[in-house]
Motif scaffolding. Structure first.
Motif, PDB file in Angstrom:
ATOM      1  N   GLN A  33      85.102  15.631  53.073  1.00 47.67           N
ATOM      2  CA  GLN A  33      85.720  14.355  53.400  1.00 47.67           C
ATOM      3  C   GLN A  33      85.439  14.033  54.857  1.00 47.67           C
ATOM      4  OE1 GLN A  33      89.828  15.186  52.598  1.00 47.67           O
ATOM      5  NE2 GLN A  33      89.671  14.445  50.507  1.00 47.67           N
ATOM      6  N   HIS A  45      86.603  11.805  57.928  1.00 49.00           N
ATOM      7  CA  HIS A  45      87.784  11.067  58.362  1.00 49.00           C
ATOM      8  C   HIS A  45      87.469  10.192  59.563  1.00 49.00           C
ATOM      9  CE1 HIS A  45      89.458  14.510  56.197  1.00 49.00           C
ATOM     10  NE2 HIS A  45      90.461  13.708  55.902  1.00 49.00           N
ATOM     11  N   GLY A  97      92.163   9.312  61.012  1.00 49.61           N
ATOM     12  CA  GLY A  97      93.080   9.948  60.091  1.00 49.61           C
ATOM     13  C   GLY A  97      92.985   9.481  58.644  1.00 49.61           C
ATOM     14  N   VAL A 105      90.491   8.962  55.200  1.00 48.42           N
ATOM     15  CA  VAL A 105      89.240   9.380  54.554  1.00 48.42           C
ATOM     16  C   VAL A 105      88.360   8.146  54.393  1.00 48.42           C
ATOM     17  CG1 VAL A 105      88.216  10.351  52.475  1.00 48.42           C
ATOM     18  CG2 VAL A 105      90.351  11.283  53.345  1.00 48.42           C
ATOM     19  N   ARG A 106      87.172   8.190  54.965  1.00 51.13           N
ATOM     20  CA  ARG A 106      86.244   7.064  54.895  1.00 51.13           C
ATOM     21  C   ARG A 106      85.074   7.323  53.961  1.00 51.13           C
ATOM     22  NH1 ARG A 106      89.036   2.800  56.439  1.00 51.13           N
ATOM     23  NH2 ARG A 106      90.014   3.155  58.447  1.00 51.13           N
TER      24      ARG A 106
END
Length: 53
Positions: A5, A7, A10, A12-13
């Protein structure tokens, strides 16, 4: 295999599935990127990645 993941602030992109040598599993990553582009939530992306794993 494992789920990565990425981030940003802060949140999750991006979610990727990588193999044992940390190389992306391209078909799964393209699918997850497509879902992200469609506006799926980070939790959904992560759940799909673990299901694909």
């Amino acid at each position: 295999m494992r789920v990565l993941q990425e981030h940003q602030d802060g949140i999750v992109r991006r979610v990727q599935l990588v193999d044992d040598e940390d190389e992306p599993v391209w078909s799964a990553c393209r699918f997850l990127d497509h879902l992200a582009d469609q506006g799926f939530s980070p939790n959904t992306l992560t759940a799909y990645a673990y299901d694909l794993k």
